[in-house]
Design a protein around this motif. Structure first.
Motif, PDB file in Angstrom:
ATOM      1  N   ASN A  66     -14.258  -4.358  -3.360  1.00 25.05           N
ATOM      2  CA  ASN A  66     -12.980  -3.658  -3.226  1.00 25.05           C
ATOM      3  C   ASN A  66     -12.822  -2.569  -4.276  1.00 25.05           C
ATOM      4  O   ASN A  66     -12.445  -1.432  -3.967  1.00 25.05           O
ATOM      5  CB  ASN A  66     -11.836  -4.669  -3.350  1.00 25.05           C
ATOM      6  N   PHE A  76     -10.501  -4.354  10.688  1.00 23.07           N
ATOM      7  CA  PHE A  76     -10.139  -5.409   9.741  1.00 23.07           C
ATOM      8  C   PHE A  76     -10.333  -6.784  10.384  1.00 23.07           C
ATOM      9  O   PHE A  76     -10.733  -7.746   9.724  1.00 23.07           O
ATOM     10  CB  PHE A  76      -8.690  -5.247   9.282  1.00 23.07           C
ATOM     11  N   PRO A 123     -12.420  -3.992   3.222  1.00 25.86           N
ATOM     12  CA  PRO A 123     -10.953  -3.965   3.125  1.00 25.86           C
ATOM     13  C   PRO A 123     -10.441  -2.863   2.206  1.00 25.86           C
ATOM     14  O   PRO A 123      -9.418  -2.237   2.498  1.00 25.86           O
ATOM     15  CB  PRO A 123     -10.597  -5.358   2.589  1.00 25.86           C
ATOM     16  N   GLY A 124     -11.143  -2.616   1.079  1.00 26.47           N
ATOM     17  CA  GLY A 124     -10.708  -1.540   0.194  1.00 26.47           C
ATOM     18  C   GLY A 124     -10.707  -0.197   0.901  1.00 26.47           C
ATOM     19  O   GLY A 124      -9.787   0.624   0.735  1.00 26.47           O
ATOM     20  N   GLY A 171      -6.994  -3.750  -2.575  1.00 20.36           N
ATOM     21  CA  GLY A 171      -7.751  -4.471  -1.571  1.00 20.36           C
ATOM     22  C   GLY A 171      -8.311  -5.792  -2.067  1.00 20.36           C
ATOM     23  O   GLY A 171      -8.651  -6.668  -1.265  1.00 20.36           O
ATOM     24  N   PHE A 211      -7.796  -0.122   3.704  1.00 19.22           N
ATOM     25  CA  PHE A 211      -6.454   0.118   3.178  1.00 19.22           C
ATOM     26  C   PHE A 211      -6.250   1.608   2.913  1.00 19.22           C
ATOM     27  O   PHE A 211      -5.168   2.153   3.179  1.00 19.22           O
ATOM     28  CB  PHE A 211      -6.225  -0.692   1.898  1.00 19.22           C
ATOM     29  N   PRO A 225       0.808  -1.230   0.000  1.00 23.29           N
ATOM     30  CA  PRO A 225       0.000   0.000   0.000  1.00 23.29           C
ATOM     31  C   PRO A 225       0.837   1.274   0.000  1.00 23.29           C
ATOM     32  O   PRO A 225       0.499   2.252  -0.677  1.00 23.29           O
ATOM     33  CB  PRO A 225      -0.831  -0.137   1.288  1.00 23.29           C
TER      34      PRO A 225
END
Length: 416
Positions: free
Chosen positions: A273, A230, A336-337, A143, A340, A123
């Protein structure tokens, strides 16, 4: 970093090369489930040993995530990424020669370490390789590296193993990591080209004390909130997707059909994502995406697993329940997207992005390590899977509460 390094006419965007490196690393995580039946027969692996093989990668993440993040920030992001790919190559190549469960378990632990060396700096690398206006979209794509790699392994693994052997499957994924290491070396600018780096000692490591980066990360609320969020996502997602083959087997679904259905359920996670990146880019608040993701996951799990009192304890038709699983995974993929993107933004400094991601990865692995056993324990006590939604729903409620706190860490009205 200059625009010349960000945009290379006629070449694939270096940020996409980083993302593909993550996908190749995720293949090593997802390559085991298709091979387990063959390994049990060929090496005499027991069910307990199979469980250790499955969890060993997550155990490495649960114990070493923060440490590897600190290492990546210290030795350099590109160097960490390439080292991880080479570790995956070496462990995978040796794994193809394994003759017993003990050596294979040890090599799976080494693969877990290599996977972390790849996933931790990515990332931050993406952040440095793309202009600011493309960052949210690219991190949304990043993600999806895990569900894409997992789905590819679930679909291609059985074909390769059936046509050749499990050893060829191991060597093939190892060779792909070696090719990706070479591609990263050629396509991704070095740390010195991307940005000025602090002075390095004779060993090539950062002179800045790792303890300073650790203290800076752990005393900030942002890294804690994204990490715990997460964990609430990863534990319930892996519990549902991971047990789908067992659930379908109990329902009498053929093994080939079960593999396709499970791979599809994992793959649609990519949709969420990528959608999160686009929505963040358009100014949708990250907090709203997290609310939506957790609430839909709770609803999807309820529709998929709950029995209906008004229907004499019956469940919904199988087609509707599978559609609910797809909804659970696809919309849940926005979490998750989004996280991040938040990890990059809420890291306390430029030099602590990988450390923040490492802390998030460590808690994600904790969720993946504890979520499936908890669901299995509830299912065993209940005599079926019909209370699974209660466990996933509790995770979603905690996720919503954490999202509320994350919203307070962001400036009002500011998109990530």
């Amino acid at each position: 970093m200059t625009d010349a390094l960000r945009e290379r006419p006629g070449r694939i965007d270096p940020a996409f090369v980083v993302i593909l490196a993550g996908v190749s690393a995720a293949l090593h995580v997802g390559k085991l489930p298709p091979a387990l039946p063959v390994l049990q027969e060929a090496l005499g692996i027991t069910l307990l040993q199979s469980g250790f093989l499955l969890s060993m990668v997550q155990l490495a993440g649960m114990t070493l995530g923060l440490a590897v993040g600190l290492t990546a920030d210290g030795i350099g992001l590109r160097r960490s990424l390439m080292t991880g790919l080479l570790v995956l190559f070496g462990a995978g190549a040796l794994g193809g020669w394994a003759q017993d469960a003990t050596s294979l378990i040890a090599l799976r632990a080494l693969e877990g370490f290599g996977f972390l060396l790849v996933s931790m700096p990515a990332p931050s690398l993406v952040r440095q390789l793309v202009p600011a206006h493309r960052l949210s979209a690219m991190l949304g794509i990043w993600g999806g590296y895990m569900p894409l790699g997992t789905a590819a392994a679930l679909l291609s693994g059985p074909l390769v193993i059936f046509a050749t052997s499990w050893q060829v499957w191991w060597w093939g994924t190892a060779g792909l990591s070696l090719l990706m290491a070479a591609w990263v070396w050629c396509a991704v600018p070095s740390d010195n080209q991307r940005r000025p780096v602090p002075a390095l000692d004779s060993r090539g490591t950062d002179r800045e004390a790792w303890s300073q980066r650790l203290h800076q990360t752990l005393r900030s609320p942002g890294p804690w909130l994204v990490a715990l969020s997460f964990a609430m996502y990863s534990g319930q997602w892996l519990a549902v997707i991971g047990f789908l083959p067992s659930i379908y087997a109990q329902a009498g679904v053929a093994g080939s059909a079960s593999a396709v259905l499970t791979a599809l359920a994992a793959a649609v996670n990519i949709v969420g994502n990528m959608a999160s990146g686009r929505l963040l880019h358009r100014g949708v608040p990250a907090q709203h995406l997290l609310y939506t993701g957790f609430c839909v996951m709770a609803l999807g799990a309820f529709l998929a697993f709950a029995t209906l009192p008004f229907a004499d304890g019956a469940s919904l038709p199988p087609t509707i329940r599978f559609a609910a699983i797809l909804l659970f995974s696809a919309v849940g993929g926005m979490i998750p997207g989004t996280l991040f993107s938040l990890a990059v933004r809420l890291a306390p400094g430029e030099r602590t992005v990988s450390t923040t991601v490492g802390w998030m990865q460590q808690w994600a692995a904790f969720g993946q390590f504890t979520g499936p056993p908890l669901v299995a324990w509830v299912a065993s006590g209940a005599g079926g899977w019909h209370w699974t939604w209660l466990v996933t729903g509790a995770c979603s409620v905690l996720g919503v509460l954490l999202a509320r706190q994350l919203g307070r860490q962001l400036e009002p009205g500011t998109a990530v």
